[in-house]
Scaffold this active site. Structure first.
Site, PDB file in Angstrom:
ATOM      1  N   ARG A   1     -24.304  -9.809 -45.418  1.00  0.00           N
ATOM      2  CA  ARG A   1     -23.093  -9.169 -44.870  1.00  0.00           C
ATOM      3  C   ARG A   1     -23.530  -8.125 -43.861  1.00  0.00           C
ATOM      4  NH1 ARG A   1     -18.433  -8.883 -47.600  1.00  0.00           N
ATOM      5  NH2 ARG A   1     -19.122 -10.923 -48.321  1.00  0.00           N
TER       6      ARG A   1
ATOM      7  N   SER B   1       0.852  -1.189   0.000  1.00  0.00           N
ATOM      8  CA  SER B   1       0.000   0.000   0.000  1.00  0.00           C
ATOM      9  C   SER B   1       0.883   1.232   0.000  1.00  0.00           C
ATOM     10  CB  SER B   1      -0.903   0.012   1.235  1.00  0.00           C
ATOM     11  OG  SER B   1      -1.485   1.282   1.423  1.00  0.00           O
TER      12      SER B   1
END
Length: 468
Positions: free
Chosen positions: A318, A279
């Site tokens: 498509r 930390s």
């Protein structure tokens, strides 16, 4: 892991191996492989003259092309296949002008890109398969080592009844074995794409069916579908869903371990390493960073899967955007799943387990977690309802008087009339309250120890023409 993605986050969210498998170069390699195999099929069916395939294949080396330049041109063209085919045709024309016309003959951009992604998917799945094998091996050891290690089972985040850490580990492993089988099946049955402008190979005339069959034969050997999948994307969506399921199950493991590693619980801990899990403000902290990263992946995966599922309804022959949405999404999902797997391997292979803390947490409630077992033992003599009521009364006294439940029960004539002190002591031994745990562990370990799945061949032969 080899290689390292550049950037401020290093390998937090993607490792070097998976990044390479999903790279632009890998896709370019697959797209060029498609063009080389198409030329081979055209020549084999006597549409293109002898020597065409060799001439074109010699120009299908990814190192001959500038990815940045192709990308710049793709921005205008709408996809990378168009500028790539143009560049490949130019290179072939420079050495054999009469054979340049056979580059990309009868094919369409989606054929190139879809088949290119088949290669990329194959590379990614092989890597995931190897990692799943390694993770399964580590988890088998963990399950066997802690087969009888008692710990508390928890439901709704509250203490329930004792289980073993071995059965918990086995239940982590089982869905991963399912994922391996599902993903291996996909890896072993790749489907390339050669269907032409609208899926009918009309440009090849009466030769279309034969050329397509030869292309598939040359590319995969056998077994691939000859049905166009330009707008049928179920296989890609199913793959995405399986990757999402795998990542979610890895998240389950990380969630459990993160909770078990809490300071107040302390039953396990992540591997130690200098500078790991620290930390910036609190020097004493030892954060579960591996669990954090695995869970981050598990939280990202569902939205990527959702994108792939939402892209399923392609328009006509498509897609108008759906196909294009797949391009960045599926590789990102591979990166997310692959990273989570890599982190989980490190976590499980070097997980620190503290059996004494597991036992202490069982004893935390002074025997209350064994009330079910005592109630069942008394039910034979008193009946289920009366035994349950008696244990409820004893549990309240245990809490109110801050005494062990065994002591409270030992002072109750309704109990001692049917259970001796020795019998009570046995009933409060969590190591003998395992139920079917051993059978469950054995089933999972037997499944994991089955003959290894066969290694799938490279997904397509064109990708072996030129080393990636």
């Amino acid at each position: 892991m080899t290689g390292s993605p550049s950037g401020l986050f290093g390998e937090l969210f993607v490792d070097g191996e998976m990044a390479a498998a999903m790279s632009d170069r890998a896709l370019l390699h697959g797209m060029l492989g498609f063009e080389a195999m198409l030329a081979s099929a055209l020549e084999a069916e006597s549409m293109a003259p002898q020597g065409t395939a060799d001439v074109i294949a010699r120009q299908c080396d990814p190192d001959l092309y500038d990815i940045v330049e192709i990308g710049r041109a793709a921005t205008l063209a709408g996809n990378p296949a168009i500028p790539l085919v143009k560049a490949l045709t130019a290179r072939v024309a420079a050495v054999a002008p009469e054979q340049a016309k056979w580059v990309h003959f009868g094919a369409t951009s989606q054929d190139v890109i879809d088949s290119g992604y088949v290669h990329v998917i194959g590379c990614g799945l092989k890597l995931i398969d190897l990692r799943l094998v390694r993770l399964a091996s580590a988890m088998r050891v963990l399950a066997e080592t802690h087969r009888t290690t008692p710990m508390i089972g928890r439901t709704f985040l509250q203490q329930a009844v004792p289980i073993t850490f071995g059965v918990k580990t086995a239940l982590w492993l089982d869905p991963l074995l399912e994922s391996r089988h599902a993903l291996h099946d996909i890896l072993a049955a790749p489907v390339v794409q050669l269907a032409g402008a609208a899926g009918t190979l009309a440009a090849l005339g009466d030769e279309g069916d034969r050329v397509q069959a030869r292309f598939v034969e040359l590319t995969l050997g056998a077994g691939s579908s000859l049905i166009p999948w330009h707008a049928q994307r179920h296989r890609i969506a199913r793959l995405a869903a399986e990757l999402g399921i795998l990542t979610g199950n890895l998240g389950k493991i990380a969630r459990d371990i993160g909770l078990m590693a809490q300071t107040e619980i302390g039953e396990v801990a992540e591997p130690e390493a200098p500078g790991k899990g620290g930390s910036s403000a609190m020097p004493h902290k030892r954060n579960p960073v591996l669990c954090t990263l695995i869970l981050a992946a598990a939280q990202r995966a569902p939205s990527l899967v959702a994108t792939m599922l939402s892209a399923l309804p392609h328009e006509h022959e498509r897609a108008l955007g759906g196909w294009h949405a797949e391009w960045p999404t599926l590789p990102e999902l591979f990166k997310v799943a692959g990273s989570a797997l890599a982190q989980t391997i490190t976590l499980i292979e070097r997980l620190q387990v503290f059996p004494e803390r597991m036992r202490a947490n069982i004893d935390l409630t002074q025997g209350l977690v064994m009330s079910e077992r005592v109630s069942l033992a008394l039910a034979a003599a008193l009946g289920k309802a009366k035994a349950h009521h008696l244990l409820e009364e004893a549990s309240r006294a245990c809490i109110a008087q801050n005494r062990h439940l065994r002591e409270v029960l030992a002072a109750m004539p309704a109990v001692t009339e049917h259970l001796t002190a020795e019998a009570l002591a046995d009933l409060f031994d969590p190591t003998t309250y395992r139920g079917a745990s051993d059978a469950i562990i054995d089933r999972v370990l037997a499944r994991a120890a089955q003959a290894p799945l066969p290694r799938a061949a490279a997904p397509t032969r064109e990708y072996r023409i030129i080393d990636a």
